[in-house]
Design a protein around this motif. Structure first.
Motif, PDB file in Angstrom:
ATOM      1  N   ASP A  86       0.885  -1.199  -0.113  1.00  0.00           N
ATOM      2  CA  ASP A  86      -0.196  -0.197  -0.043  1.00  0.00           C
ATOM      3  C   ASP A  86       0.577   1.078   0.032  1.00  0.00           C
ATOM      4  OD1 ASP A  86      -2.468  -0.943   0.135  1.00  0.00           O
ATOM      5  OD2 ASP A  86      -2.051  -1.849   2.615  1.00  0.00           O
ATOM      6  N   ILE A  87       0.570   1.824  -0.835  1.00  0.00           N
ATOM      7  CA  ILE A  87       1.219   3.596  -1.168  1.00  0.00           C
ATOM      8  C   ILE A  87       0.038   4.309  -0.927  1.00  0.00           C
ATOM      9  CG2 ILE A  87       2.965   4.627  -2.533  1.00  0.00           C
ATOM     10  CD1 ILE A  87       3.689   2.368  -3.403  1.00  0.00           C
ATOM     11  N   GLN A  88       0.690   5.708   0.186  1.00  0.00           N
ATOM     12  CA  GLN A  88       0.318   6.546   0.281  1.00  0.00           C
ATOM     13  C   GLN A  88       0.715   7.940  -0.556  1.00  0.00           C
ATOM     14  OE1 GLN A  88      -0.479   8.451   3.671  1.00  0.00           O
ATOM     15  NE2 GLN A  88      -2.066   8.970   3.657  1.00  0.00           N
ATOM     16  N   LEU A  89       0.011   8.168  -1.609  1.00  0.00           N
ATOM     17  CA  LEU A  89       0.578   9.785  -2.267  1.00  0.00           C
ATOM     18  C   LEU A  89       0.506  10.962  -1.619  1.00  0.00           C
ATOM     19  CD1 LEU A  89      -0.007   8.679  -5.761  1.00  0.00           C
ATOM     20  CD2 LEU A  89       2.042   8.353  -4.388  1.00  0.00           C
ATOM     21  N   LYS A  90       0.573  12.083  -2.186  1.00  0.00           N
ATOM     22  CA  LYS A  90       0.346  13.396  -1.168  1.00  0.00           C
ATOM     23  C   LYS A  90      -1.566  13.711  -1.947  1.00  0.00           C
ATOM     24  CE  LYS A  90       4.936  15.448  -1.251  1.00  0.00           C
ATOM     25  NZ  LYS A  90       5.638  16.721  -1.549  1.00  0.00           N
ATOM     26  N   SER A  91      -1.982  13.882  -0.527  1.00  0.00           N
ATOM     27  CA  SER A  91      -3.603  14.483  -1.387  1.00  0.00           C
ATOM     28  C   SER A  91      -3.510  15.584  -2.389  1.00  0.00           C
ATOM     29  CB  SER A  91      -3.533  14.652  -0.437  1.00  0.00           C
ATOM     30  OG  SER A  91      -4.066  13.687   1.038  1.00  0.00           O
ATOM     31  N   LEU A  92      -4.285  14.944  -3.314  1.00  0.00           N
ATOM     32  CA  LEU A  92      -4.922  16.120  -3.689  1.00  0.00           C
ATOM     33  C   LEU A  92      -5.872  16.965  -2.980  1.00  0.00           C
ATOM     34  CD1 LEU A  92      -6.676  14.306  -6.975  1.00  0.00           C
ATOM     35  CD2 LEU A  92      -3.835  15.360  -7.079  1.00  0.00           C
ATOM     36  N   LYS A  93      -5.475  18.491  -3.429  1.00  0.00           N
ATOM     37  CA  LYS A  93      -6.223  19.454  -2.506  1.00  0.00           C
ATOM     38  C   LYS A  93      -7.367  20.500  -3.729  1.00  0.00           C
ATOM     39  CE  LYS A  93      -1.936  20.568  -0.182  1.00  0.00           C
ATOM     40  NZ  LYS A  93      -1.036  21.276   0.514  1.00  0.00           N
ATOM     41  N   PHE A  94      -7.485  20.710  -4.609  1.00  0.00           N
ATOM     42  CA  PHE A  94      -7.965  21.064  -5.146  1.00  0.00           C
ATOM     43  C   PHE A  94      -9.548  20.228  -6.907  1.00  0.00           C
ATOM     44  CE2 PHE A  94      -9.491  23.534  -9.584  1.00  0.00           C
ATOM     45  CZ  PHE A  94      -9.782  24.695  -9.146  1.00  0.00           C
ATOM     46  N   PRO A  95     -10.102  20.424  -7.048  1.00  0.00           N
ATOM     47  CA  PRO A  95     -11.255  21.429  -5.886  1.00  0.00           C
ATOM     48  C   PRO A  95     -11.735  21.275  -4.811  1.00  0.00           C
ATOM     49  CG  PRO A  95     -12.480  19.942  -7.374  1.00  0.00           C
ATOM     50  CD  PRO A  95     -11.015  19.365  -7.296  1.00  0.00           C
ATOM     51  N   LYS A  96     -10.895  19.898  -4.299  1.00  0.00           N
ATOM     52  CA  LYS A  96     -11.299  18.970  -2.451  1.00  0.00           C
ATOM     53  C   LYS A  96     -10.436  18.835  -2.188  1.00  0.00           C
ATOM     54  CE  LYS A  96     -14.797  15.675  -3.512  1.00  0.00           C
ATOM     55  NZ  LYS A  96     -16.028  15.252  -2.851  1.00  0.00           N
ATOM     56  N   LYS A  97     -10.296  18.449  -1.103  1.00  0.00           N
ATOM     57  CA  LYS A  97      -8.661  17.487  -0.855  1.00  0.00           C
ATOM     58  C   LYS A  97      -9.584  16.514  -1.047  1.00  0.00           C
ATOM     59  CE  LYS A  97      -6.180  17.229   2.496  1.00  0.00           C
ATOM     60  NZ  LYS A  97      -5.253  17.413   4.387  1.00  0.00           N
ATOM     61  N   ARG A  98      -8.257  15.750  -1.811  1.00  0.00           N
ATOM     62  CA  ARG A  98      -8.989  14.165  -1.586  1.00  0.00           C
ATOM     63  C   ARG A  98      -7.514  12.722  -1.198  1.00  0.00           C
ATOM     64  NH1 ARG A  98     -10.895  14.998  -7.414  1.00  0.00           N
ATOM     65  NH2 ARG A  98      -8.627  16.710  -7.332  1.00  0.00           N
ATOM     66  N   GLN A  99      -7.404  11.795  -0.305  1.00  0.00           N
ATOM     67  CA  GLN A  99      -6.236  11.143  -0.765  1.00  0.00           C
ATOM     68  C   GLN A  99      -6.544  10.050  -1.741  1.00  0.00           C
ATOM     69  OE1 GLN A  99      -4.705  11.676   2.164  1.00  0.00           O
ATOM     70  NE2 GLN A  99      -4.960  10.124   3.252  1.00  0.00           N
ATOM     71  N   ARG A 100      -5.419   9.881  -1.718  1.00  0.00           N
ATOM     72  CA  ARG A 100      -4.846   9.084  -2.751  1.00  0.00           C
ATOM     73  C   ARG A 100      -3.877   8.191  -2.036  1.00  0.00           C
ATOM     74  NH1 ARG A 100      -1.558  12.327  -7.562  1.00  0.00           N
ATOM     75  NH2 ARG A 100      -0.554  13.009  -5.359  1.00  0.00           N
ATOM     76  N   ASN A 101      -4.067   7.059  -2.346  1.00  0.00           N
ATOM     77  CA  ASN A 101      -3.838   5.745  -1.866  1.00  0.00           C
ATOM     78  C   ASN A 101      -3.434   4.641  -3.606  1.00  0.00           C
ATOM     79  OD1 ASN A 101      -3.778   6.861   0.529  1.00  0.00           O
ATOM     80  ND2 ASN A 101      -5.902   5.681   0.955  1.00  0.00           N
ATOM     81  N   THR A 102      -2.407   4.029  -3.368  1.00  0.00           N
ATOM     82  CA  THR A 102      -2.536   2.638  -4.756  1.00  0.00           C
ATOM     83  C   THR A 102      -1.867   1.496  -3.801  1.00  0.00           C
ATOM     84  OG1 THR A 102      -2.404   2.758  -7.243  1.00  0.00           O
ATOM     85  CG2 THR A 102      -0.346   4.210  -5.024  1.00  0.00           C
ATOM     86  N   LYS A 103      -1.805   0.613  -4.757  1.00  0.00           N
ATOM     87  CA  LYS A 103      -0.957  -0.113  -4.747  1.00  0.00           C
ATOM     88  C   LYS A 103       0.727  -0.491  -4.899  1.00  0.00           C
ATOM     89  CE  LYS A 103      -4.411  -2.965  -2.549  1.00  0.00           C
ATOM     90  NZ  LYS A 103      -3.981  -2.205  -1.450  1.00  0.00           N
ATOM     91  N   SER A 104       0.967  -1.445  -4.985  1.00  0.00           N
ATOM     92  CA  SER A 104       2.770  -0.932  -5.817  1.00  0.00           C
ATOM     93  C   SER A 104       2.835  -2.046  -6.921  1.00  0.00           C
ATOM     94  CB  SER A 104       3.388  -2.293  -4.835  1.00  0.00           C
ATOM     95  OG  SER A 104       2.966  -3.452  -4.435  1.00  0.00           O
ATOM     96  N   SER A 105       1.697  -2.257  -7.809  1.00  0.00           N
ATOM     97  CA  SER A 105       1.902  -2.487  -9.043  1.00  0.00           C
ATOM     98  C   SER A 105       1.268  -0.970 -10.196  1.00  0.00           C
ATOM     99  CB  SER A 105       0.990  -3.561  -9.078  1.00  0.00           C
ATOM    100  OG  SER A 105      -0.735  -2.799  -8.910  1.00  0.00           O
ATOM    101  N   ASP A 106       0.998   0.118  -9.164  1.00  0.00           N
ATOM    102  CA  ASP A 106       1.791   0.891 -10.343  1.00  0.00           C
ATOM    103  C   ASP A 106       2.804   1.568  -9.420  1.00  0.00           C
ATOM    104  OD1 ASP A 106      -1.044   0.503 -11.036  1.00  0.00           O
ATOM    105  OD2 ASP A 106      -2.638   1.688  -9.042  1.00  0.00           O
TER     106      ASP A 106
END
Length: 142
Positions: A86-106
């Motif tokens: 499990d890899i967590q990326l920096k959140s997106l902030k626009f247009p609203k804050k969104r968490q970004r999580n993905t798998k190592s296959s990405d």
């Protein structure tokens, strides 16, 4: 998926890792350089896989696996080496804050498209790939 010979994959593995090493020697590796490391590890694992199966080319071998290094290592029966799933990326902030999580296959997409891993960090993922590369090196008797 195109078919490649085992020799082509091994050549790609060595070439990509050599390019990564040049950046590493200068202590200037970026995620673009880490992407080369990712592809070196991917082609190295696929070379080992084909060698173990006695195959001369990749035809019909990796359609399901694609870029999933953990799946490939599982099929090789490698114990104790894997990427953090499990890899967590920096959140997106626009247009609203969104968490970004993905798998190592990405992971290749993360680095190809300019994102940065937050947890684990890019540097930690690089270290995991280097450990896997060390295993490949032993398998290919470099």
């Amino acid at each position: 998926m195109l078919t490649f010979t085992s020799s082509e994959l091994e050549r790609a593995y060595k070439s990509a890792f050599k390019a990564f090493e040049e950046a590493q020697k200068q202590n200037k590796q970026t995620n673009a350089h880490r992407l080369l490391l990712f592809y070196a590890v991917e082609t190295g694992l696929k070379t080992v896989f084909l060698n173990r199966k006695g195959k001369k080319d990749s035809e019909g071998q990796f359609e399901e696996i694609k870029h999933d290094l953990n799946e490939l290592m599982e099929r090789l029966g490698i114990n104790g080496l894997c990427l953090i799933e499990d890899i967590q990326l920096k959140s997106l902030k626009f247009p609203k804050k969104r968490q970004r999580n993905t798998k190592s296959s990405d992971l290749n997409q993360i680095w190809r498209y300019g994102a940065e891993a937050k947890q684990p960090t890019d540097e930690e993922l690089e270290q995991q790939l280097l450990k896997i590369k060390g295993w490949i090196q032993g398998e290919l008797k470099e």
